[in-house]
Every structure is written in structure tokens, then in C-alpha cells.
Design an enzyme around this catalytic site. Structure first.
Site, short mmCIF file in Angstrom:
data_model
loop_
_atom_site.label_atom_id
_atom_site.label_comp_id
_atom_site.label_asym_id
_atom_site.label_seq_id
_atom_site.Cartn_x
_atom_site.Cartn_y
_atom_site.Cartn_z
N GLY A 1 0.85 -1.43 0.01
CA GLY A 1 -0.04 0.15 -0.43
C GLY A 1 0.99 1.17 -0.14
N ALA A 2 2.20 0.98 0.70
CA ALA A 2 2.74 1.78 0.86
C ALA A 2 3.43 2.86 -0.49
CB ALA A 2 4.22 1.90 2.30
#
Ligand code: HXC
Length: 510
Positions: A404-405
Site C-alpha cells: 500500500g505504501a
């Protein structure tokens, strides 16, 4: 006629003395400059145009009718910083403790309205005992008018607060709504309730400095964006900051002369990323090496060091930088770094400052402390801020960009315009260790097998080419050519036009 001219001169001279020589002396004894000295240092020489020099309060309670100092405890007007217009107010602690009366507030409101109308930043120098106690609700109403202007001006003109003395109670909420707050060490403080009230209510014993000094607000609360040794240094740094910013949302940021080669290559960048993927390196080195003349104006340097935010120039043009810092917590995203970076990204977008994102992020920080305190919502702030930003966005992945980062940090899918990756990049759902533990749980007892699986995963995914094959990365670039690539990328995006669907406003997860 000469008498009248003389009267004007006399009145001006009296107004300039504020609360008188003794109080000025006491101000200096505390290591603080006076309101006018601060303005003189902040603005270009002879550029200050003062308004409302002779305004006085209208209070007749508590014997106030006998003391009506000209200017009423705040000096207001406009001038220039390196030739560019700014509006300024500077509270005069030597006059009734810089306390805010209805007329004091009206003076501030007047220049805030002018700043919005004429498109120039507002710089507020705060040094005040708060609401003028003798005026009661009139003072409160005055604060309310200032607050409303802070809100209206937000995103229209840059607002900068310098805290150079007391700033307490509800008064803190005016600077709190501005874009940047700078404090002076040991002579300024901000708190909603002071040490005495804190002691009564919670039985905690703290000094004003511990509760709301510059160190507290730059390191713990993140209320302030920078702390400086003294008034002179703080003012010099604000002048430097203003040079990076547009005057309003109606203008582009300034283009400054630059003497750095746009095509400068930096061979040392080819070895910046260590061979060992777990070894840190200093992302600031990359920022300095790509910036014009190596100049980086860092915002919130003392808070959430795992992410760096600040301004550089490329080809003389301001660029906002957001960068993971592998030196602190391996550059992980967490609550603090997400909050810090999302506010910065939103500032850049509001004022048409292009954003450069430098990525080396292993993911989000795990743990109950993070989850209980809402890392989901705070992380979403950064995702949202990037996704809604329509300014040119260029990203460089230097090493890890996981999960997600990866999407959060300026990905193409979140409206990133150009994504470069160094050959050392690893763009994947997660790191090899985590992936192998899930995919090959049954082999966990067998070290050889796990080593094999890990090697296979790394060979397949620990590189930029899988993403490059799909076009998620626009180009894999040589680290040494990063400055040249970035200058070209932002130059190519100068004509960018992008629009979001119509809405009254968004609902960013606050
Ligand atoms: C009127 C004030 C004042 C105030 C200070 N003065 N604050 N006058 N209203 N709020 C006057 C003092 O009477 C004194 O006048 C002079 O300013 C200098 O103050 P000193 O106390 O001598 O200075 P110092 O020792 O440095 O202490 C500074 C201080 C203290 C810590 C700020 O003055 C103080 O505690 N002030 C009151 C703070 C306060 O409670 N304010 C209201 C908060 S409520 P003379 O003539 O003796 O030199 C609030 C709500 C805002 O602000 C709500 C907004 C929504």
C-alpha cells in the site's frame, strides 16, 4: 501648517515608542526584539507601509479611558521581501502586553482582507498576553473575526505565523490555522491551558517551556514547523521561505535565477544505495544532490524523521519534496509521517507547487500503538492528499516500494505523472521475507528451502523491471542522471491541466 506637520511627527514618534523605553528595555532583556524591530528585519529596507498607526481602543471600563496608546498593541501594514509584497502584523508586547482588543483585532482583520484581495502572503508575528481582559466579549468577538479570515485565506494566500512570545488560550487557534508556524527557543510558548490550570485539573507539574515551548511543538506535538535560536534567525528563515512561495493561488511560484547546470550528473549517486538492502543511507544526500545549488528548505525537520518534507528548486522553480528517510525507522510510513507529509502535499497542491516524491519505503509500521491510534485513517490522509493533488507529480523510487505504501507515495495510479525507478528498486506487494513466510509456510522449519524460496522471490520481484514491463514505471534511470531527468520531467509538465469532478469540497479523512 508647520505646527500640524510637527504634530504628525510627534504623534508618529510617540507611536513608535510603543509602551515606552522601560518596557522596550524589558523586552530586550528577555532576548526579544520589539514589534517594529521585527518588522524592520523581516521586510526589505524602507519598504514598510504602516496602516492604523493612530488607532486606539474604545474601552472605558477599569480606567482604560485614561490609557489609549496609539496603535493599540499591534503594528500592521505591508512591505516587500526580496521585492515581493507581503502583509504583516506584529503584536507589541510593550503595549498592554500585546493583548487583543476589538480594535487590535480589527487592525489585523483589515490587512488580512487586503492580503486576500491583493493576493499577497500574510505574516503574523505573535507576542501577546491574549484577550484584553478589560474588554471581555468584545475581545473574543475580535478573535472570532480573525479566525474567520484565517479560514477564508487558507489556500488563497500563504499564511505564516511567527511565535515570539506568549500565545495562549483560544488565541493559539489563529496561528494553528495558518500554513506554517515558527517558534523561537526559550522565549515563545503556545498552549491552550497554561501550567497552573494543568496542575489544578490533572495534577501534572510542567513549566511553560515544557508544556508549550519550541522544542515541545517541533518534536512532540508537531504544531510548529521549525524552531530557531532567536528572533533574528527566525525572521531570516521566514524571508528564505517566502522566496519559495507564490504570493497567492492566482500566481505560479517565483522563478529565481539559478547557476546550477540542469544536466549536472552526480556519479556518486550510483553508489548511494548500499548492497545490503537492510542498510540505511541518507536520503537527504539525494535531495541536496539534485537541488539547484544543493539548497533544501526543510519543513518539520525535528518531527517524524522517517519522512522528509521541504522545498527545493529545479531550474529556478520551486518544487515540494516528500521523501522517505531510510535513516529513521527504515523510512516506514506511520501515523506521524503520514500526517506530516499529507499536510505538506496539500499545501503544495493549494499553491500550485509541483511535487517530487522520493521513495524507499518498506510499508506501514505494524503494531497496536499504530492501529489503536488510527493509522488507517492517518495513512488514508496521505493517500487522499496525493490522489487529489492536481499539480505536476514526479516520483523516483530508489529502493523499496512495497504494498500500500507504494501506491501512497506518488504512484501512477494515484495521479502521478512520471514515475522513474533506479535499477536498485524493489517494487512488490511486500518484502521477500514476509512473502516467503506466507507462501511457503510448510517449509518454515527448513532453512535451505526458505533460503531458496527467498532467492527465487528476490530474483523475480526485487527489481523495477516487472513494474516497468507493465508501464507502471515510465523509465528505469541511472541514479547519476536523476537531476537531469527531473528537470526535464518538470519542464515537460509545466503545461499540465488536470481537473477533479465538481464538488463543494472533499471529505479527506481528518
Ligand atoms: C490586558 C494584559 C494582558 C491581557 C498582559 N497584560 N496580558 N492586559 N489583558 N490579557 C498586561 C499586564 O497587565 C502588564 O501590564 C503587561 O501586559 C505586561 O504583562 P506582565 O504580566 O507584566 O508580563 P509577564 O510577566 O512577561 O507575563 C506575561 C503573561 C502574563 C504570562 C502573558 O501577562 C499573563 O498571564 N497575562 C494574562 C494572560 C491571560 O490570562 N490572558 C487571557 C487569556 S484568555 P502593566 O501595565 O503592568 O505593564 C484568552 C482567550 C482568547 O486569551 C480567546 C480567543 C478565542
Amino acid at each position: 501648517m508647520t505646527d500640524i506637520l510637527q504634530e504628525l511627527e510627534d504623534r508618529r514618534a510617540a507611536a513608535r515608542m510603543g509602551g515606552g523605553a522601560k518596557r522596550i528595555e524589558s523586552q530586550h532583556a528577555k532576548g526579544k526584539l520589539t514589534a517594529r524591530e521585527r518588522i524592520e528585519l523581516l521586510l526589505d529596507e524602507e519598504s514598510f507601509e504602516e496602516f492604523d498607526t493612530f488607532v486606539t481602543h474604545r474601552c472605558t471600563d477599569f480606567g482604560m479611558e485614561n490609557s489609549r496608546p496609539a496603535g493599540d498593541g499591534v503594528v500592521t501594514g505591508w512591505g516587500t521581501i526580496n521585492g515581493r509584497q507581503v502583509y504583516v502584523y506584529s503584536q507589541d508586547f510593550t503595549v498592554l502586553g500585546g493583548s487583543v482588543s476589538a480594535t487590535h483585532a480589527a487592525k489585523i482583520v483589515k490587512i488580512m482582507d487586503m492580503a486576500m484581495q491583493n493576493g499577497a502572503p500574510i505574516i503574523g508575528i505573535n507576542d501577546s498576553g491574549g484577550a484584553r481582559i478589560q474588554e471581555g466579549v468584545d475581545s473574543l468577538a475580535g478573535y472570532g473575526e480573525v479566525f474567520q479570515r484565517n479560514i477564508m485565506a487558507s489556500g488563497v494566500v500563504p499564511q505564516i505565523s511567527l511565535i515570539m512570545g506568549p500565545c495562549a488560550g483560544g488565541a493559539v487557534y489563529s496561528p494553528a490555522m495558518t500554513d506554517f508556524i515558527f517558534m523561537v527557543k526559550d522565549s515563545s510558548y503556545m498552549f491552550v491551558t497554561g501550567p497552573d490550570v494543568v496542575k489544578t485539573v490533572t495534577n501534572e507539574q510542567v513549566t511553560a517551556e515544557e508544556l508549550g515551548g519550541a522544542s515541545t511543538h517541533t518534536k512532540k506535538s508537531s504544531v510548529a514547523d521549525g524552531a530557531f535560536e532567536n528572533d533574528v534567525e527566525a525572521i531570516a528563515e521566514v524571508r528564505r521561505l517566502v522566496d519559495f512561495l507564490p504570493l497567492s493561488n492566482r500566481e505560479k511560484p517565483p522563478v529565481r535565477p539559478f547557476f546550477d547546470d540542469v544536466s549536472r550528473v552526480e556519479p556518486s549517486l550510483d553508489t548511494l544505495v548500499p548492497d545490503n538492502p537492510n542498510q540505511p543511507y541518507d536520503m537527504k544526500e539525494l535531495i541536496h544532490k539534485i537541488a539547484d545549488e544543493g539548497d533544501f528548505y526543510e519543513i518539520q525537520a525535528d518531527f517524524a524523521g522517517n519522512i522528509l518534507t521541504g522545498f527545493i528548486r529545479l531550474e529556478g522553480q520551486t518544487v515540494g519534496v516528500v521523501a522517505n528517510q531510510p535513516m529513521v525507522l527504515a523510512g516506514v510510513l506511520d501515523i506521524d509521517s503520514s500526517r506530516k507529509a499529507s499536510r505538506f502535499v496539500r499545501f503544495c497542491d493549494a499553491f500550485e507547487i509541483p511535487i517530487l516524491t522520493l521513495v524507499d519505503v518498506p510499508g506501514f509500521l505494524p503494531g497496536t500503538a499504530q492501529e489503536y491510534n488510527g493509522v488507517i485513517k492517518h495513512g488514508a490522509k496521505l493517500l487522499f492528499a496525493y490522489g487529489e493533488a492536481t499539480v505536476p507529480k514526479v516520483t523516483v523510487i530508489t529502493r523499496k516500494s512495497y504494498g500500500g505504501a507504494h501506491l501512497v507515495m506518488g504512484s501512477k495510479q494515484l495521479g502521478g505523472d512520471i514515475m522513474y525507478a533506479w535499477p536498485t528498486s524493489e517494487i512488490a506487494v511486500m518484502g521477500a521475507k514476509g512473502a516467503v513466510e506466507i507462501l511457503h509456510r510448510k517449509d518454515l522449519g527448513d532453512a535451505d528451502k526458505i533460503a531458496d524460496h527467498t532467492q527465487n522471490y528476490e530474483d523475480r520481484f526485487a527489481n523495477p523491471f516487472v513494474a516497468a514491463e507493465r508501464g507502471f514505471v515510465d523509465e528505469v534511470i541511472m541514479p547519476q542522471s536523476t537531476r537531469k531527468r527531473l528537470c526535464r520531467a518538470f519542464a515537460g509538465l509545466r503545461g499540465k491541466q488536470a481537473k477533479m469532478p465538481w464538488k463543494k469540497h472533499d471529505n479527506i479523512p481528518l
